[in-house]
Scaffold this motif. Structure first.
Motif, short mmCIF file in Angstrom:
data_model
loop_
_atom_site.label_atom_id
_atom_site.label_comp_id
_atom_site.label_asym_id
_atom_site.label_seq_id
_atom_site.Cartn_x
_atom_site.Cartn_y
_atom_site.Cartn_z
N GLU A 114 0.79 -1.22 0.00
CA GLU A 114 0.00 0.00 0.00
C GLU A 114 0.83 1.28 0.00
O GLU A 114 0.51 2.25 -0.71
N THR A 136 -6.48 -2.78 0.94
CA THR A 136 -5.88 -1.50 1.32
C THR A 136 -5.20 -0.83 0.15
O THR A 136 -5.23 0.40 0.02
N GLN A 140 -6.46 2.70 -1.63
CA GLN A 140 -5.53 3.81 -1.74
C GLN A 140 -5.41 4.30 -3.18
O GLN A 140 -5.35 5.51 -3.44
#
Length: 425
Positions: A114, A136, A140
């Motif tokens: 991430e 995640t 993002q």
């Protein structure tokens, strides 16, 4: 977009390309259904007109898989004609040039990925096989595509119905500003009918519903549902053209299982022999050194099928990646070709299931531990309800060793099994 006229495209492919104007655009469905080509054509058009002021990214589970699945087709003139020469990418390089635009090439195989995207301001992104990425990372990426007019294009095969891709994105199109197109194998009219029939006969059960029908279905029941003792267990073996590996699921309190895999002259994979030690049943644990010595004696005693030669030296020794101390012991004992196993559980199960379904993986009757475990090797219902596909962690030691060996040596055996060459594409 002249390629729409030049390439043989199905009506569904053309519609998806023309309609892909949402913030997030998802091509999902079965293998070989044409979704990747459609998504790439739309991505190329987007790159040529993408808003300035932000960066472009392409993401795969690993950079290697992205180059293999996506960049290689983009640079193939037989597929993309003159546009192929306008994709400049060095193998595994972190940046490519597509239609004059710089594009970052990223891998995102776990939660640690991430931060790779954090801090970027993006104009758009392309994601290969979305379900293999951590949530995640994708969250993002969505947040980082903040330039006006930014869009994301992604493909995926179906997974568990509780998977975050379906739960948080596909089922919430209005909230996520998403549009998706569902493809099945029969949506690709340009595949050879014999190939389609072969592909359909290769998969069974869960993998048939996901990879052929394109269903998001929950894993349940037996993992290797095509298993048939009368079909898969053999008493006699053909000569082996390659001794691929011995593959080890390491255990001290739990059983230690070691399988010997060979490639037969008939282009089938064979589990030729098994060494297994159950410390509970034997009431004695073995040390790393004792296991190493037992392994050496076992391999030295294995006869070559239809030959008077005794003793085998496999090309690789594939070891449970968590068994660091045992791997070190094997190195100290001078064992060559020691490598940690590819422990991608679902990939290993899928590959092994495909081989069993096609009748290309056979097991000698002497491998009693494996023969006893396979019928009971089952999906964990509790984890399935949480959106995870995982085997029940019980009586699975020889089954783990099997998928370790099959998956890790795939590059060695796959070219010799022609009917499986394109199944995973």
């Amino acid at each position: 977009m002249s390629l729409l006229d030049a390439l043989p495209l199905s009506r569904k492919q053309i519609l998806s390309i023309v309609q892909a104007e949402a913030r997030i655009n998802v091509w999902e469905g079965s293998v070989r259904s044409g979704k990747t080509i459609a998504s790439l054509l739309r991505w190329l058009h987007f790159v040529s007109t993408a808003p300035r002021g932000g960066e472009l990214v392409m993401v795969g589970r690993t950079r290697e898989s992205l180059y293999r699945n996506i960049i290689a087709p983009l640079t193939n003139p037989e597929i993309f004609g003159d546009l192929a020469t306008q994709t400049v990418a060095n193998h595994l390089a972190p940046v490519a040039t597509i239609l004059g635009r710089q594009v970052h090439i990223l891998g995102a195989n776990d939660a640690k990925a991430e931060p790779k995207i954090r801090g970027m301001t993006c104009s758009g992104g392309y994601v290969d096989e979305l379900t293999t990425l951590p949530k995640t990372f994708f969250d993002q990426l969505v947040a980082r595509c903040s330039v006006k007019g930014a869009k994301i294009f992604t493909t995926t095969n179906p997974d568990n119905p509780g998977h975050w891709v379906r739960r948080d994105y596909l089922k919430r199109p209005a909230q996520t500003r998403l549009r998706s197109w569902h493809f099945t194998l029969d949506d690709n009219p340009f595949l050879d009918p014999e190939y389609v029939a072969s592909l359909k006969s290769t998969y069974t059960g869960l993998f048939y519903r996901r990879n052929i029908l394109g269903h998001w279905v929950q894993a349940s029941g037996a993992i290797y549902d095509s298993w048939d003792e009368t079909r898969h267990i053999v008493r006699t073996l053909p000569p082996m053209v390659r001794w691929l590996c011995d593959s080890i699921d390491y255990g001290t309190t739990n059983p230690y299982a070691n399988l010997l895999l060979g490639l037969g002259v008939d282009h089938n994979l064979y589990v030729v022999s098994e060494y297994r030690w159950d410390s509970r049943a034997e009431r004695r644990k073995k040390t790393d050194a004792e296991y190493s010595a037992a392994r050496r004696r076992w391999l030295a005693s294995v006869p070559h099928p239809q030959s008077t030669v005794i003793g085998v030296q496999p090309e690789w020794t594939v070891v449970d990646p968590s068994a660091a101390s045992y791997i070190e012991q094997l190195h100290r004992d001078g064992v060559h070709g020691v490598t940690p196993a590819d422990n991608s559980v679902l990939d290993g199960i899928r590959t092994t299931s495909t081989l069993l379904s096609a009748g290309r993986l056979l097991i000698h009757e002497s491998a009693r531990g494996l023969v006893e475990e396979i019928p009971g090797y089952s999906w964990d219902d509790e984890k399935s309800e949480k959106g995870e596909d995982a085997p029940i962690k019980q009586d699975d030691h020889s089954c783990d060793a099997l998928r370790y060996g099959v998956r890790t040596t795939e590059a060695l055996w796959r070219p010799h099994i022609p009917t499986l060459l394109e199944v995973a594409a």
